[in-house]
Design an enzyme around this catalytic site. Structure first.
Site, PDB file in Angstrom:
ATOM      1  N   LYS A 116       0.822  -1.228   0.000  1.00  0.00           N
ATOM      2  CA  LYS A 116       0.000   0.000   0.000  1.00  0.00           C
ATOM      3  C   LYS A 116       0.850   1.271   0.000  1.00  0.00           C
ATOM      4  O   LYS A 116       0.445   2.294  -0.569  1.00  0.00           O
ATOM      5  CB  LYS A 116      -0.957   0.018   1.192  1.00  0.00           C
ATOM      6  CG  LYS A 116      -1.740  -1.279   1.420  1.00  0.00           C
ATOM      7  CD  LYS A 116      -2.697  -1.624   0.323  1.00  0.00           C
ATOM      8  CE  LYS A 116      -3.045  -3.107   0.372  1.00  0.00           C
ATOM      9  NZ  LYS A 116      -3.817  -3.598  -0.747  1.00  0.00           N
ATOM     10  N   GLY A 164      -7.999  -3.316   3.094  1.00  0.00           N
ATOM     11  CA  GLY A 164      -9.361  -3.666   3.483  1.00  0.00           C
ATOM     12  C   GLY A 164      -9.671  -3.307   4.929  1.00  0.00           C
ATOM     13  O   GLY A 164     -10.564  -3.874   5.531  1.00  0.00           O
ATOM     14  N   GLY A 165      -8.908  -2.353   5.465  1.00  0.00           N
ATOM     15  CA  GLY A 165      -9.196  -1.859   6.815  1.00  0.00           C
ATOM     16  C   GLY A 165      -8.510  -2.628   7.927  1.00  0.00           C
ATOM     17  O   GLY A 165      -8.663  -2.292   9.099  1.00  0.00           O
ATOM     18  N   GLU A 200      -1.262   8.476   7.089  1.00  0.00           N
ATOM     19  CA  GLU A 200      -2.018   9.444   6.298  1.00  0.00           C
ATOM     20  C   GLU A 200      -2.787  10.348   7.236  1.00  0.00           C
ATOM     21  O   GLU A 200      -3.157   9.936   8.335  1.00  0.00           O
ATOM     22  CB  GLU A 200      -3.078   8.725   5.446  1.00  0.00           C
ATOM     23  CG  GLU A 200      -2.584   8.095   4.198  1.00  0.00           C
ATOM     24  CD  GLU A 200      -3.696   7.336   3.453  1.00  0.00           C
ATOM     25  OE1 GLU A 200      -3.373   6.790   2.407  1.00  0.00           O
ATOM     26  OE2 GLU A 200      -4.848   7.285   3.923  1.00  0.00           O
ATOM     27  N   GLU A 275     -10.184   2.106  -5.516  1.00  0.00           N
ATOM     28  CA  GLU A 275     -10.968   2.619  -4.376  1.00  0.00           C
ATOM     29  C   GLU A 275     -10.530   4.019  -4.012  1.00  0.00           C
ATOM     30  O   GLU A 275      -9.334   4.276  -3.890  1.00  0.00           O
ATOM     31  CB  GLU A 275     -10.665   1.763  -3.138  1.00  0.00           C
ATOM     32  CG  GLU A 275     -11.533   0.573  -2.922  1.00  0.00           C
ATOM     33  CD  GLU A 275     -11.183  -0.103  -1.591  1.00  0.00           C
ATOM     34  OE1 GLU A 275     -11.192  -1.328  -1.600  1.00  0.00           O
ATOM     35  OE2 GLU A 275     -10.880   0.578  -0.585  1.00  0.00           O
ATOM     36  N   GLU A 288      -6.926   2.328  -2.254  1.00  0.00           N
ATOM     37  CA  GLU A 288      -6.208   1.138  -2.675  1.00  0.00           C
ATOM     38  C   GLU A 288      -6.809   0.641  -3.983  1.00  0.00           C
ATOM     39  O   GLU A 288      -7.843   1.135  -4.425  1.00  0.00           O
ATOM     40  CB  GLU A 288      -6.222   0.040  -1.599  1.00  0.00           C
ATOM     41  CG  GLU A 288      -7.553  -0.269  -0.967  1.00  0.00           C
ATOM     42  CD  GLU A 288      -7.398  -1.153   0.301  1.00  0.00           C
ATOM     43  OE1 GLU A 288      -7.563  -2.359   0.145  1.00  0.00           O
ATOM     44  OE2 GLU A 288      -7.124  -0.639   1.398  1.00  0.00           O
ATOM     45  N   ARG A 292      -8.812  -7.654  -8.868  1.00  0.00           N
ATOM     46  CA  ARG A 292      -9.640  -8.848  -9.085  1.00  0.00           C
ATOM     47  C   ARG A 292     -11.027  -8.405  -9.549  1.00  0.00           C
ATOM     48  O   ARG A 292     -11.338  -7.214  -9.504  1.00  0.00           O
ATOM     49  CB  ARG A 292      -9.794  -9.583  -7.755  1.00  0.00           C
ATOM     50  CG  ARG A 292     -10.467  -8.709  -6.694  1.00  0.00           C
ATOM     51  CD  ARG A 292     -10.849  -9.426  -5.415  1.00  0.00           C
ATOM     52  NE  ARG A 292     -11.637  -8.567  -4.550  1.00  0.00           N
ATOM     53  CZ  ARG A 292     -11.165  -7.768  -3.608  1.00  0.00           C
ATOM     54  NH1 ARG A 292      -9.867  -7.684  -3.396  1.00  0.00           N
ATOM     55  NH2 ARG A 292     -11.968  -7.024  -2.870  1.00  0.00           N
TER      56      ARG A 292
HETATM   57  C1  MV4 Z   1      -9.053   5.937   5.688  1.00  0.00           C
HETATM   58  C2  MV4 Z   1     -10.102   6.516   6.444  1.00  0.00           C
HETATM   59  C3  MV4 Z   1      -9.931   7.806   6.881  1.00  0.00           C
HETATM   60  N1  MV4 Z   1      -8.791   8.469   6.620  1.00  0.00           N
HETATM   61  N2  MV4 Z   1      -7.932   6.636   5.449  1.00  0.00           N
HETATM   62  C4  MV4 Z   1     -10.702   1.499   5.449  1.00  0.00           C
HETATM   63  C5  MV4 Z   1     -10.503   0.481   4.376  1.00  0.00           C
HETATM   64  C6  MV4 Z   1      -9.447   0.993   3.496  1.00  0.00           C
HETATM   65  N3  MV4 Z   1      -9.702   0.680   2.118  1.00  0.00           N
HETATM   66  C7  MV4 Z   1      -9.391   2.440   3.746  1.00  0.00           C
HETATM   67  N4  MV4 Z   1     -10.160   2.689   4.946  1.00  0.00           N
HETATM   68  C8  MV4 Z   1     -10.218   3.932   5.470  1.00  0.00           C
HETATM   69  N5  MV4 Z   1      -9.121   4.693   5.221  1.00  0.00           N
HETATM   70  C9  MV4 Z   1      -7.824   7.877   5.919  1.00  0.00           C
HETATM   71  N6  MV4 Z   1      -6.689   8.545   5.695  1.00  0.00           N
HETATM   72  C10 MV4 Z   1     -11.234   5.756   6.682  1.00  0.00           C
HETATM   73  C11 MV4 Z   1     -11.304   4.456   6.204  1.00  0.00           C
HETATM   74  C12 MV4 Z   1     -12.503   3.734   6.538  1.00  0.00           C
HETATM   75  C13 MV4 Z   1     -13.345   3.204   5.592  1.00  0.00           C
HETATM   76  C14 MV4 Z   1     -13.086   3.300   4.227  1.00  0.00           C
HETATM   77  C15 MV4 Z   1     -13.921   2.740   3.295  1.00  0.00           C
HETATM   78  C16 MV4 Z   1     -15.069   2.075   3.732  1.00  0.00           C
HETATM   79  C17 MV4 Z   1     -15.337   1.970   5.050  1.00  0.00           C
HETATM   80  C18 MV4 Z   1     -14.501   2.523   6.002  1.00  0.00           C
HETATM   81  C19 MV4 Z   1     -14.815   2.397   7.344  1.00  0.00           C
HETATM   82  C20 MV4 Z   1     -13.979   2.936   8.276  1.00  0.00           C
HETATM   83  C21 MV4 Z   1     -12.819   3.578   7.876  1.00  0.00           C
END
Ligand code: MV4
Length: 448
Positions: A116, A164-165, A200, A275, A288, A292
């Site tokens: 990542k 994926g969190g 971040e 995403e 990210e 797939r």
């Molecule tokens: C974040 C964020 C807030 N700020 N990055 C979670 C999964 C991953 N793909 C990225 N995620 C997040 N990154 C920053 N800098 C909040 C999330 C996030 C989130 C993102 C997408 C869908 C659901 C989520 C639920 C909680 C946090």
């Protein structure tokens, strides 16, 4: 074109891939574990090879067993579906060595997007918007403190090999940074075998917006519009839709262009998803890339009229995409509800035997499933039972059809998320659209 494809997956996506193969006149080989001996994909495929016990490690995740099955059956290509080995650099590499076509992206794209922090650097260089943060891995807790001070609190620590969190830590102020760095690194080492951490700026309210991309081997890279996947619980998506509600035409085209730049930066081929996190002002940042076909690809199929799995197979066989960017038209709106074998209140898995299964139908309704009356949902794998997808002239029409389909659908013998979906589809906040990823935490509990 391929004569025979091996499907290295199970459940609804195996059924979906078999359907695309049938339409193309390609023979199918399914590999299965003992737990899936009586499953629908095993019945539907032309050939079926048992590769091991229920444990995924000894079956669906075992690369040598899968390649051996491909060799025995004479399959020329492997479709990995999603989950299991879909984003495995190892499977792509072994396929290459064995001269079996991996129906997915090139190994380099898998490698870059699997790291990542490297993905962030690559996106920045390609002009794809990213949040303020680190471009290099953070070497120690002291550096984490210094960098977080520069970026500004709150910050989010993320594991380079997570995604994926998984393995994330929010840090509100300087007092928490060194401890959070140490525990995040330790957890990432234990979970992913590599403790590398990057950080971040943390956005407290985000929408999850993702863009479907596709590229062929002749250098054509296109996007198929966006999906909104903000309805999720602990990073498990429950409802997805296309298009994302409330975006301006300019945001929509900028998203599509950014996603194509992201794909081109890693010489992407085949189907992928970029995403983005979107803030309340509508600004978006790369999060990210999923290398797939995704669970939620049907909502994009419903609004574009394309068959993405068919396209994956054609592109992997070296054929050009069947459409150009200017041919892609998003028509109406589509919603997908994931029907999981889970308690709808606690989300505790509810495996077992389905004794009643009635699939809804009628105009604008699609059900992707391997379930039926008498089918067993084993406890060893994910709990997806069916994907219920509706399409309509606009979002309200798709939602009305979803309420109708949810009322018609019957699954008995196990608990499912259907009652939760019925509540979501009546929630004023859901119906207004444009909510953030906190939506489910605000949904009033059953009966209120
Ligand atoms: C974040 C964020 C807030 N700020 N990055 C979670 C999964 C991953 N793909 C990225 N995620 C997040 N990154 C920053 N800098 C909040 C999330 C996030 C989130 C993102 C997408 C869908 C659901 C989520 C639920 C909680 C946090």
């Amino acid at each position: 074109m391929f004569r025979k494809i091996l499907i290295a997956n199970r459940g609804e996506i195996a059924v979906r891939v078999i359907a695309a193969c049938r339409d193309l006149g390609i023979r199918t080989v399914i590999v299965y574990s003992v737990a899936d001996r009586d499953s629908l994909p095993v019945r539907l495929a032309d050939e079926a090879i048992c590769i091991g016990p229920p444990s995924p490690r000894e079956s669906y995740l075992d690369v040598p067993r899968i390649l051996t099955a491909a060799e025995i059956a004479g399959a020329e290509a492997i479709h990995p579906g999603y989950g299991f080995l879909a984003e495995s650099h190892d499977l792509a590499e072994v396929c290459e060595a064995c001269r079996v076509t991996f129906i997915g992206p090139p190994r380099r794209a898998i490698r870059v997007m699997g790291d990542k922090a490297l993905a962030r650097r690559t996106m920045k260089a390609a002009g794809v918007p990213i949040l303020p943060g680190t471009e290099e891995p953070i070497p120690n807790a002291g550096e984490a403190r210094r960098i977080a001070g520069e970026v500004g609190y709150p910050v989010l620590l993320k594991a380079s090999f997570g995604g994926g969190g998984r393995g994330m830590r929010i840090v509100e102020d300087e007092s928490g940074i060194e401890g959070a760095f140490a525990s995040a690194a330790a957890e990432a080492t234990a979970a992913f075998g590599d403790g590398e951490i990057y950080l971040e700026r943390y956005l407290s309210s985000v929408r999850h917006i993702e863009v479907q991309v596709f590229a062929d081997a002749r250098g054509s890279t296109v996007h198929l519009g966006e999906r909104d996947c903000s309805v999720q619980r602990r990073h498990q998506k429950l409802v997805e839709e296309a298009p994302a509600p409330g975006l301006s035409a300019s945001t929509r085209s900028e998203l599509g262009e950014a996603a194509v730049r992201a794909a081109e930066a890693v010489d992407y081929r085949n189907a992928g998803t970029v995403e983005f996190l979107m803030d309340p002002e509508g600004r978006f940042y790369f999060s990210e890339m999923n290398v797939r076909i995704q669970v939620e690809h049907p909502v994009t199929e419903m609004v574009t009229g394309l068959d993405l799995v068919r396209e994956q197979i054609r592109v992997a066989a070296g054929e050009p995409l069947s459409f150009a960017q200017e041919d892609v038209e998003v028509s109406g709106a589509a919603i997908e509800c994931r029907v999981n074998a889970e308690d709808p209140e606690t989300f505790v898995p509810s495996p077992g035997t389905i004794d009643t299964f009635h699939s809804p139908g009628g105009p604008g309704v699609r059900v992707d499933t391997a379930a039926h009356a008498g089918a067993v949902i084993p406890p060893y794998y994910d709990s997806l039972v069916a994907k219920l997808i509706t399409h309509g002239e606009d979002r309200a029409h798709a939602a009305a059809r979803m309420r109708r389909a949810l009322a018609e659908m019957e699954v008995e013998g196990i608990r499912t998320t259907i009652p939760l979906h019925r509540r979501i589809l009546r929630s004023p906040e859901f119906l207004a659209g444009g909510f953030d990823t906190g939506f489910l935490t605000r949904l009033p509990p059953e009966g209120q």
